[in-house]
Design a protein around this motif. Structure first.
Motif, PDB file in Angstrom:
ATOM      1  N   GLU A 176     -10.067  15.887 -22.366  1.00  0.00           N
ATOM      2  CA  GLU A 176      -9.622  17.170 -22.883  1.00  0.00           C
ATOM      3  C   GLU A 176     -10.752  18.077 -23.376  1.00  0.00           C
ATOM      4  O   GLU A 176     -10.720  19.275 -23.160  1.00  0.00           O
ATOM      5  CB  GLU A 176      -8.638  16.937 -24.036  1.00  0.00           C
ATOM      6  N   TYR A 177     -11.748  17.549 -24.022  1.00  0.00           N
ATOM      7  CA  TYR A 177     -12.704  18.398 -24.735  1.00  0.00           C
ATOM      8  C   TYR A 177     -14.092  18.516 -24.083  1.00  0.00           C
ATOM      9  O   TYR A 177     -15.005  19.020 -24.703  1.00  0.00           O
ATOM     10  CB  TYR A 177     -12.865  17.903 -26.175  1.00  0.00           C
ATOM     11  N   TYR A 178     -14.271  18.066 -22.884  1.00  0.00           N
ATOM     12  CA  TYR A 178     -15.583  18.176 -22.246  1.00  0.00           C
ATOM     13  C   TYR A 178     -15.907  19.640 -21.954  1.00  0.00           C
ATOM     14  O   TYR A 178     -15.017  20.471 -21.804  1.00  0.00           O
ATOM     15  CB  TYR A 178     -15.652  17.318 -20.986  1.00  0.00           C
ATOM     16  N   ASP A 179     -17.202  19.956 -21.897  1.00  0.00           N
ATOM     17  CA  ASP A 179     -17.587  21.337 -21.634  1.00  0.00           C
ATOM     18  C   ASP A 179     -18.700  21.464 -20.591  1.00  0.00           C
ATOM     19  O   ASP A 179     -19.292  22.521 -20.428  1.00  0.00           O
ATOM     20  CB  ASP A 179     -17.992  22.050 -22.933  1.00  0.00           C
ATOM     21  N   ILE A 180     -18.976  20.361 -19.894  1.00  0.00           N
ATOM     22  CA  ILE A 180     -19.978  20.400 -18.841  1.00  0.00           C
ATOM     23  C   ILE A 180     -19.621  19.374 -17.767  1.00  0.00           C
ATOM     24  O   ILE A 180     -19.042  18.332 -18.066  1.00  0.00           O
ATOM     25  CB  ILE A 180     -21.399  20.123 -19.389  1.00  0.00           C
ATOM     26  N   THR A 181     -19.943  19.720 -16.529  1.00  0.00           N
ATOM     27  CA  THR A 181     -19.830  18.761 -15.442  1.00  0.00           C
ATOM     28  C   THR A 181     -21.233  18.493 -14.910  1.00  0.00           C
ATOM     29  O   THR A 181     -22.089  19.387 -14.887  1.00  0.00           O
ATOM     30  CB  THR A 181     -18.911  19.268 -14.313  1.00  0.00           C
ATOM     31  N   ILE A 182     -21.435  17.263 -14.498  1.00  0.00           N
ATOM     32  CA  ILE A 182     -22.742  16.844 -13.994  1.00  0.00           C
ATOM     33  C   ILE A 182     -22.525  16.240 -12.618  1.00  0.00           C
ATOM     34  O   ILE A 182     -21.826  15.237 -12.476  1.00  0.00           O
ATOM     35  CB  ILE A 182     -23.396  15.811 -14.934  1.00  0.00           C
ATOM     36  N   GLU A 183     -23.112  16.870 -11.625  1.00  0.00           N
ATOM     37  CA  GLU A 183     -23.006  16.396 -10.252  1.00  0.00           C
ATOM     38  C   GLU A 183     -24.198  15.475  -9.991  1.00  0.00           C
ATOM     39  O   GLU A 183     -25.344  15.903 -10.070  1.00  0.00           O
ATOM     40  CB  GLU A 183     -23.028  17.594  -9.305  1.00  0.00           C
ATOM     41  N   VAL A 184     -23.894  14.227  -9.683  1.00  0.00           N
ATOM     42  CA  VAL A 184     -24.929  13.212  -9.556  1.00  0.00           C
ATOM     43  C   VAL A 184     -24.933  12.644  -8.144  1.00  0.00           C
ATOM     44  O   VAL A 184     -23.889  12.412  -7.559  1.00  0.00           O
ATOM     45  CB  VAL A 184     -24.701  12.079 -10.581  1.00  0.00           C
ATOM     46  N   GLY A 185     -26.140  12.394  -7.615  1.00  0.00           N
ATOM     47  CA  GLY A 185     -26.293  11.818  -6.292  1.00  0.00           C
ATOM     48  C   GLY A 185     -26.521  12.894  -5.253  1.00  0.00           C
ATOM     49  O   GLY A 185     -26.654  14.079  -5.567  1.00  0.00           O
ATOM     50  N   SER A 186     -26.605  12.440  -4.018  1.00  0.00           N
ATOM     51  CA  SER A 186     -26.790  13.375  -2.913  1.00  0.00           C
ATOM     52  C   SER A 186     -25.863  12.960  -1.775  1.00  0.00           C
ATOM     53  O   SER A 186     -25.380  11.836  -1.732  1.00  0.00           O
ATOM     54  CB  SER A 186     -28.254  13.393  -2.458  1.00  0.00           C
ATOM     55  N   ASP A 187     -25.617  13.910  -0.873  1.00  0.00           N
ATOM     56  CA  ASP A 187     -24.684  13.656   0.224  1.00  0.00           C
ATOM     57  C   ASP A 187     -25.082  12.404   0.984  1.00  0.00           C
ATOM     58  O   ASP A 187     -26.257  12.188   1.221  1.00  0.00           O
ATOM     59  CB  ASP A 187     -24.659  14.851   1.182  1.00  0.00           C
ATOM     60  N   PRO A 188     -24.162  11.605   1.350  1.00  0.00           N
ATOM     61  CA  PRO A 188     -22.717  11.757   1.253  1.00  0.00           C
ATOM     62  C   PRO A 188     -22.138  11.156  -0.044  1.00  0.00           C
ATOM     63  O   PRO A 188     -20.928  11.183  -0.241  1.00  0.00           O
ATOM     64  CB  PRO A 188     -22.198  10.969   2.454  1.00  0.00           C
ATOM     65  N   TYR A 189     -22.974  10.630  -0.912  1.00  0.00           N
ATOM     66  CA  TYR A 189     -22.472   9.936  -2.087  1.00  0.00           C
ATOM     67  C   TYR A 189     -22.758  10.734  -3.349  1.00  0.00           C
ATOM     68  O   TYR A 189     -23.809  10.607  -3.961  1.00  0.00           O
ATOM     69  CB  TYR A 189     -23.078   8.541  -2.160  1.00  0.00           C
ATOM     70  N   VAL A 190     -21.808  11.595  -3.717  1.00  0.00           N
ATOM     71  CA  VAL A 190     -21.927  12.463  -4.888  1.00  0.00           C
ATOM     72  C   VAL A 190     -20.726  12.202  -5.781  1.00  0.00           C
ATOM     73  O   VAL A 190     -19.607  12.025  -5.290  1.00  0.00           O
ATOM     74  CB  VAL A 190     -21.957  13.956  -4.473  1.00  0.00           C
ATOM     75  N   LYS A 191     -20.961  12.178  -7.075  1.00  0.00           N
ATOM     76  CA  LYS A 191     -19.866  12.022  -8.031  1.00  0.00           C
ATOM     77  C   LYS A 191     -20.073  13.034  -9.151  1.00  0.00           C
ATOM     78  O   LYS A 191     -21.198  13.320  -9.541  1.00  0.00           O
ATOM     79  CB  LYS A 191     -19.846  10.602  -8.600  1.00  0.00           C
TER      80      LYS A 191
END
Length: 182
Positions: free
Chosen positions: A22-37
Motif C-alpha cells: 500500500e505505501y510504497y513510493d518507488i519502483t526499481i526495475e532490476v536485471g536486463s532482458d529477458p529477465y527483468v523484475k
C-alpha cells in the motif's frame, strides 16, 4: 542503555513494510532482458541505507502528479536484488541459505550499491567458512578482488595463498595470466 533484544522486532517490522503493497513510493526495475523484475520500495529507507541509491534518488524524486519514482539497476540479477533488498530493510542476511556463487553475486551487488559495511562481512564469511570453495574458484576470486578495490580482504587472502601455498594455485582449474599493477 541499548538493548539488542529489541532489534529483531524492529527488523521484522521493517520487513513487513517491504511486503506491504500500500505505501510504497518507488519502483526499481532490476536485471536486463529477458529477465527483468520490478520491485516496490520506499525512498526514505533506500535513501538512508545506500549512498549509491541516495545519489540516484536525488536526481529522480517522486513527481508531484502522484506518479511513482522509478529507477533501473540492470547490472544486478533480480534474485540477488531480492536478497539485498531484504538486507536493506531487515539489516540482516543469513548466508548459510545461499550458494557460494550467490554470495559472490551479493558481494558484487553490495559493492555497486555502496554497502560498505556488508562487504567485509561477506568477505569474512567466504574466507572463514568457504575456504575450499574459494581455493577451487581461485581464478574467479583473484580476478574479482583485483577488479574491485572494495574487496581488499579477498585480495589479501589471495596474495597470502599465492605466497604460502602456490601449489594449490598452480594445480587449480585455471591460472590467470594477467599482470596487475595495483
Amino acid at each position: 542503555m541499548v538493548d539488542n533484544k529489541l532489534l529483531p522486532r524492529l527488523s521484522q517490522n521493517l520487513l513487513e513494510i517491504l511486503n506491504d503493497e500500500e505505501y510504497y513510493d518507488i519502483t526499481i526495475e532490476v536485471g536486463s532482458d529477458p529477465y527483468v523484475k520490478v520491485f516496490r520500495a520506499h525512498m526514505v529507507i533506500l535513501n538512508y541505507r545506500s549512498p549509491y541509491l541516495r545519489r540516484v534518488l536525488s536526481t529522480n524524486k517522486k513527481k508531484n502528479d502522484g506518479t511513482l519514482a522509478h529507477i533501473k539497476l540492470p547490472n544486478i540479477l533480480p534474485e540477488i536484488f531480492q536478497i539485498v533488498l531484504r538486507y536493506i530493510y531487515g539489516g540482516k542476511i543469513s548466508l548459510e541459505e545461499y550458494d557460494n556463487s550467490d554470495i559472490v553475486k551479493i558481494m558484487i551487488a553490495a559493492n555497486e550499491l555502496s554497502f560498505h559495511e556488508l562487504i567485509p562481512y561477506l568477505e569474512s564469511f567466504l574466507i572463514e567458512n568457504k575456504t575450499d570453495w574459494v581455493e577451487q574458484h581461485f581464478d574467479l576470486i583473484y580476478q574479482m578482488s583485483y577488479e574491485n578495490d572494495s574487496f581488499l580482504e579477498l585480495r589479501k587472502y589471495c596474495i597470502d595463498l599465492i605466497s604460502k601455498e602456490p601449489n594449490k594455485i598452480f594445480n587449480s582449474r585455471k591460472i590467470i595470466y594477467r599482470n596487475y599493477s595495483k
